[in-house]
Motif scaffolding. Structure first.
Motif, PDB file in Angstrom:
ATOM      1  N   ASN A  34       0.776  -1.243  -0.075  1.00 50.99           N
ATOM      2  CA  ASN A  34       0.028  -0.126  -0.030  1.00 50.99           C
ATOM      3  C   ASN A  34       0.713   1.147   0.165  1.00 50.99           C
ATOM      4  O   ASN A  34       1.836   1.326   0.791  1.00 50.99           O
ATOM      5  CB  ASN A  34      -1.166   0.038   1.176  1.00 50.99           C
ATOM      6  N   ARG A  35       0.387   2.170  -0.774  1.00 48.49           N
ATOM      7  CA  ARG A  35       1.329   3.387  -0.975  1.00 48.49           C
ATOM      8  C   ARG A  35       1.212   4.414   0.087  1.00 48.49           C
ATOM      9  O   ARG A  35       2.399   4.503   0.459  1.00 48.49           O
ATOM     10  CB  ARG A  35       0.716   4.003  -2.195  1.00 48.49           C
ATOM     11  N   THR A  36       0.147   4.361   0.902  1.00 52.26           N
ATOM     12  CA  THR A  36       0.089   5.160   2.388  1.00 52.26           C
ATOM     13  C   THR A  36      -0.256   3.990   3.432  1.00 52.26           C
ATOM     14  O   THR A  36       0.617   3.059   3.263  1.00 52.26           O
ATOM     15  CB  THR A  36      -1.122   5.896   2.235  1.00 52.26           C
ATOM     16  N   GLY A  41      -7.022   5.075   2.596  1.00 50.94           N
ATOM     17  CA  GLY A  41      -7.636   5.499   1.166  1.00 50.94           C
ATOM     18  C   GLY A  41      -9.221   5.988   1.376  1.00 50.94           C
ATOM     19  O   GLY A  41      -9.198   6.747   2.285  1.00 50.94           O
ATOM     20  N   THR A  42     -10.001   5.818   0.396  1.00 53.59           N
ATOM     21  CA  THR A  42     -11.384   5.916   0.445  1.00 53.59           C
ATOM     22  C   THR A  42     -12.016   5.246   1.549  1.00 53.59           C
ATOM     23  O   THR A  42     -13.001   5.734   1.981  1.00 53.59           O
ATOM     24  CB  THR A  42     -12.182   5.775  -1.025  1.00 53.59           C
ATOM     25  N   THR A  43     -11.503   4.211   2.084  1.00 47.13           N
ATOM     26  CA  THR A  43     -12.247   3.599   3.193  1.00 47.13           C
ATOM     27  C   THR A  43     -12.258   4.511   4.512  1.00 47.13           C
ATOM     28  O   THR A  43     -13.473   4.465   5.006  1.00 47.13           O
ATOM     29  CB  THR A  43     -11.217   2.299   3.797  1.00 47.13           C
ATOM     30  N   ILE A 207      -9.932   4.131  -6.791  1.00 50.04           N
ATOM     31  CA  ILE A 207      -9.769   5.052  -7.588  1.00 50.04           C
ATOM     32  C   ILE A 207      -8.560   4.874  -8.441  1.00 50.04           C
ATOM     33  O   ILE A 207      -8.774   5.799  -9.438  1.00 50.04           O
ATOM     34  CB  ILE A 207     -10.121   6.538  -7.043  1.00 50.04           C
ATOM     35  N   TRP A 208      -7.727   4.314  -7.930  1.00 49.95           N
ATOM     36  CA  TRP A 208      -6.308   4.266  -8.592  1.00 49.95           C
ATOM     37  C   TRP A 208      -6.469   3.235  -9.516  1.00 49.95           C
ATOM     38  O   TRP A 208      -5.260   2.934 -10.118  1.00 49.95           O
ATOM     39  CB  TRP A 208      -5.160   4.255  -7.620  1.00 49.95           C
ATOM     40  N   ALA A 209      -7.451   2.555  -9.897  1.00 45.35           N
ATOM     41  CA  ALA A 209      -7.454   1.401 -10.657  1.00 45.35           C
ATOM     42  C   ALA A 209      -7.053   1.697 -11.969  1.00 45.35           C
ATOM     43  O   ALA A 209      -7.004   0.724 -13.054  1.00 45.35           O
ATOM     44  CB  ALA A 209      -8.779   0.599 -10.568  1.00 45.35           C
TER      45      ALA A 209
HETATM   46  C1  LIG Z   1     -17.991   9.842   1.198  1.00 50.08           C
HETATM   47  C2  LIG Z   1     -18.091   8.073   1.087  1.00 50.08           C
HETATM   48  C3  LIG Z   1     -19.196   7.588   1.604  1.00 50.08           C
HETATM   49  C4  LIG Z   1     -19.229   6.098   1.503  1.00 50.08           C
HETATM   50  N1  LIG Z   1     -20.291   5.654   2.230  1.00 50.08           N
HETATM   51  C5  LIG Z   1     -20.380   4.243   1.952  1.00 50.08           C
HETATM   52  C6  LIG Z   1     -21.528   3.612   2.640  1.00 50.08           C
HETATM   53  O1  LIG Z   1     -22.421   4.345   3.668  1.00 50.08           O
HETATM   54  N2  LIG Z   1     -21.670   2.186   2.699  1.00 50.08           N
HETATM   55  C7  LIG Z   1     -20.786   1.482   1.755  1.00 50.08           C
HETATM   56  O2  LIG Z   1     -20.956   0.394   1.637  1.00 50.08           O
HETATM   57  N3  LIG Z   1     -19.807   2.120   1.173  1.00 50.08           N
HETATM   58  C8  LIG Z   1     -19.546   3.725   1.168  1.00 50.08           C
HETATM   59  N4  LIG Z   1     -18.616   4.217   0.635  1.00 50.08           N
HETATM   60  C9  LIG Z   1     -17.606   3.219  -0.273  1.00 50.08           C
HETATM   61  C10 LIG Z   1     -16.731   2.524   0.362  1.00 50.08           C
HETATM   62  O3  LIG Z   1     -16.129   3.230   1.478  1.00 50.08           O
HETATM   63  C11 LIG Z   1     -15.667   2.242  -0.492  1.00 50.08           C
HETATM   64  O4  LIG Z   1     -16.055   1.524  -1.418  1.00 50.08           O
HETATM   65  C12 LIG Z   1     -14.467   1.177   0.207  1.00 50.08           C
HETATM   66  O5  LIG Z   1     -13.984   1.623   1.192  1.00 50.08           O
HETATM   67  C13 LIG Z   1     -13.185   0.976  -0.762  1.00 50.08           C
HETATM   68  O6  LIG Z   1     -12.441   0.018  -0.217  1.00 50.08           O
HETATM   69  P1  LIG Z   1     -11.040   0.021  -1.183  1.00 50.08           P
HETATM   70  O7  LIG Z   1     -10.313  -0.979  -0.452  1.00 50.08           O
HETATM   71  O8  LIG Z   1     -11.758  -0.338  -2.664  1.00 50.08           O
HETATM   72  O9  LIG Z   1     -10.391   1.419  -1.514  1.00 50.08           O
HETATM   73  P2  LIG Z   1      -9.339   2.222  -0.675  1.00 50.08           P
HETATM   74  O10 LIG Z   1      -9.877   2.418   0.854  1.00 50.08           O
HETATM   75  O11 LIG Z   1      -9.351   3.592  -1.261  1.00 50.08           O
HETATM   76  O12 LIG Z   1      -7.921   1.331  -0.865  1.00 50.08           O
HETATM   77  C14 LIG Z   1      -7.298   1.428  -2.059  1.00 50.08           C
HETATM   78  C15 LIG Z   1      -5.602   1.501  -1.619  1.00 50.08           C
HETATM   79  O13 LIG Z   1      -5.135   1.186  -2.652  1.00 50.08           O
HETATM   80  C16 LIG Z   1      -3.863   2.061  -2.454  1.00 50.08           C
HETATM   81  N5  LIG Z   1      -3.250   1.944  -3.970  1.00 50.08           N
HETATM   82  C17 LIG Z   1      -3.761   2.385  -5.047  1.00 50.08           C
HETATM   83  N6  LIG Z   1      -2.918   2.318  -6.028  1.00 50.08           N
HETATM   84  C18 LIG Z   1      -1.518   1.780  -5.408  1.00 50.08           C
HETATM   85  C19 LIG Z   1      -0.432   1.521  -5.907  1.00 50.08           C
HETATM   86  N7  LIG Z   1      -0.021   1.594  -7.447  1.00 50.08           N
HETATM   87  N8  LIG Z   1       0.344   1.080  -5.257  1.00 50.08           N
HETATM   88  C20 LIG Z   1       0.339   1.164  -3.790  1.00 50.08           C
HETATM   89  N9  LIG Z   1      -0.783   1.318  -3.281  1.00 50.08           N
HETATM   90  C21 LIG Z   1      -2.027   1.658  -4.079  1.00 50.08           C
HETATM   91  C22 LIG Z   1      -4.219   3.333  -2.004  1.00 50.08           C
HETATM   92  O14 LIG Z   1      -3.114   4.010  -1.370  1.00 50.08           O
HETATM   93  C23 LIG Z   1      -5.494   2.968  -1.126  1.00 50.08           C
HETATM   94  O15 LIG Z   1      -4.939   2.724   0.127  1.00 50.08           O
HETATM   95  C24 LIG Z   1     -18.333   5.296   0.712  1.00 50.08           C
HETATM   96  C25 LIG Z   1     -17.369   6.029   0.232  1.00 50.08           C
HETATM   97  C26 LIG Z   1     -16.864   7.274   0.033  1.00 50.08           C
HETATM   98  C27 LIG Z   1     -16.018   8.003  -0.382  1.00 50.08           C
END
Ligand SMILES: Cc1cc2nc3c(=O)[nH]c(=O)nc-3n(C[C@H](O)[C@H](O)[C@H](O)COP(=O)(O)OP(=O)(O)OC[C@H]3O[C@@H](n4cnc5c(N)ncnc54)[C@H](O)[C@@H]3O)c2cc1C
Length: 394
Positions: A34-36, A41-43, A207-209
């Protein structure tokens, strides 16, 4: 060269869930990059709402399987200290006469068909659960008593800790720059800290997909979209006992829930601001937006006419054209599994998605059929567009 059986890119709630499930399935030589930081991230921006209410039946299945995990999180992880921070407040969803009514009715039928407890309430029953709202215009009110909300950051860190206990290595502050390919297959990744090899890589990059597009040349239909969330302090508290409320009658298809047991967390459930790049910095929330949302809130919650904004933040959704995720192996890139495009509703699906992506990565039959979520649907017309139209209720 450091060698693993599987590499996961991204340690949000999806990537950590994938890593945990890989280990649980016996694949413990797993590396997460993970980069951070984990969950940063959006989580960390999630509103955390958990419901099985969907008009797309495939989503109901994933949400139902996920809910069982949230409901028994510590036992499921085998970690008595783990908590999803779940508040089982229930979920109310109401529609006036008009376009959304049939969608609501069929979504409630679909939930019932899968054995999920949902009730239809009259306005008086709804008022007794959520006395701060008015329901005089509702033609149909659905209620899911077992739904509510939880804490996405706690869940991500819970999955990460359980994965680590099973032997998974999680490296923070490491950027994946590219995939390593040999004879058309993925064989690892190139990173800011050197190369790592593995026969399968799982991208959980949200979002970085778009990186995948750069790395493989294959178009990935995902765009970053910014959404704003407000926490309002009104004259009447929005308590933890009051249900999450989805207002299909409001122009912004508002969703609301208790925040801290006192304030109201509110946001619109429609299309947000498109971002040119996956910029995840906090954005400005315009006064116009606050006024627009405030008017909708006051219309539904009359005493909130005088509410003030206690805090606010923005977050980015990874939106696909049908507002549903892309899950599974990429047909044209052997060795690459993806899970992105959650379009604002990925948290509630994260336990089951982690399981099916782990199964997919290991070449196992997935517990829930994910073929409808394949990337190919954007080419062959099998879109998973929800009956509510575009928006995170899907
Ligand atoms: C305002 C808001 C409200 C929401 N409300 C809800 C809700 O009520 N209920 C619900 O079910 N969902 C909700 N969601 C959606 C939900 O939070 C997300 O779908 C979920 O958290 C996404 O998780 P993730 O692991 O896909 O992404 P992220 O948490 O964004 O993790 C992706 C990680 O990948 C890492 N990464 C990316 N590219 C690279 C790279 N090249 N090298 C190293 N690391 C990399 C990033 O640093 C990041 O940490 C909401 C989202 C938002 C923004």
């Amino acid at each position: 060269m450091r060698s693993f059986d599987a590499i996961v890119v991204g340690a949000g709630v999806i990537g950590t869930s994938v890593a945990y499930h890989l280990a649980r399935l016996g694949c413990t030589k797993v590396l997460v990059l993970n980069r951070t930081q984990i969950g940063a991230g959006t989580t960390s921006q999630s509103s955390g709402i958990l419901r099985t209410h969907y008009s797309v039946i495939e989503n109901v299945r994933l949400a139902q399987a996920s809910w069982r995990v949230f409901n028994d999180f510590a036992n499921y992880l085998g970690d008595e200290e783990a908590s999803a921070g779940m508040v089982k407040s229930g979920y109310l969803i109401a529609a006036p006469d008009g376009a959304k009514l049939d969608a609501l009715r069929s979504a409630l039928d679909a939930q019932r068909a899968l054995g999920i407890e949902v009730r239809e309430l009259d306005a008086q029953q709804a008022s007794s659960l959520l006395p701060i709202a008015r329901f005089d215009d509702a033609a149909l009110i659905g209620y899911e008593p077992e739904a509510g909300f939880a804490d996405a950051y706690l869940v991500a860190t819970g999955f990460a800790r359980a994965a680590r206990r099973l032997g998974v290595k999680i490296m923070e502050g490491v950027e994946v720059n590219s995939l390593r390919m040999e004879e058309g297959r993925v064989v690892g990744v190139e990173t800011s800290q050197g190369d790592f090899s593995a026969p399968v890589v799982v991208s959980a990059q949200n979002i970085w997909a778009k990186d995948i597009e750069r790395w493989t040349g294959i178009e990935q239909p995902v765009k970053a979209e910014r959404h704003a969330v407000l926490a309002l302090e009104g004259p009447q508290p929005y308590t933890f006992q009051m249900p999450v409320y989805k207002d299909l009658g409001s122009p912004g298809m508002l969703y609301c829930r208790s925040y801290g047991g006192n304030q109201m967390l509110v946001s619109e459930g429609i299309v947000g601001d498109k971002l040119d790049s996956p910029d995840n910095e906090q954005g400005d929330i315009s006064m116009d937006y606050m006024v627009e949302v405030g008017a909708q809130v006051a219309d539904r919650f009359p005493s909130y006419e005088t509410a003030g904004v206690a805090s606010s933040w923005t977050g980015a959704y990874d939106v696909t054209p049908d507002w549903n995720p892309v899950l599974g192996r990429l047909q044209d890139v052997p060795g690459l599994v993806v899970g992105y495009g959650f379009s604002g509703h990925g948290f509630k699906l994260s336990p089951a998605v982690g399981l099916v992506l782990a199964q997919s990565a290991l070449g196992l039959q997935t517990e829930i059929d994910i073929t409808p979520y394949a990337l190919e649907r954007f080419r062959n017309g099998g879109l998973l567009t929800g009956k509510y139209g575009l928006g995170a209720v899907s």
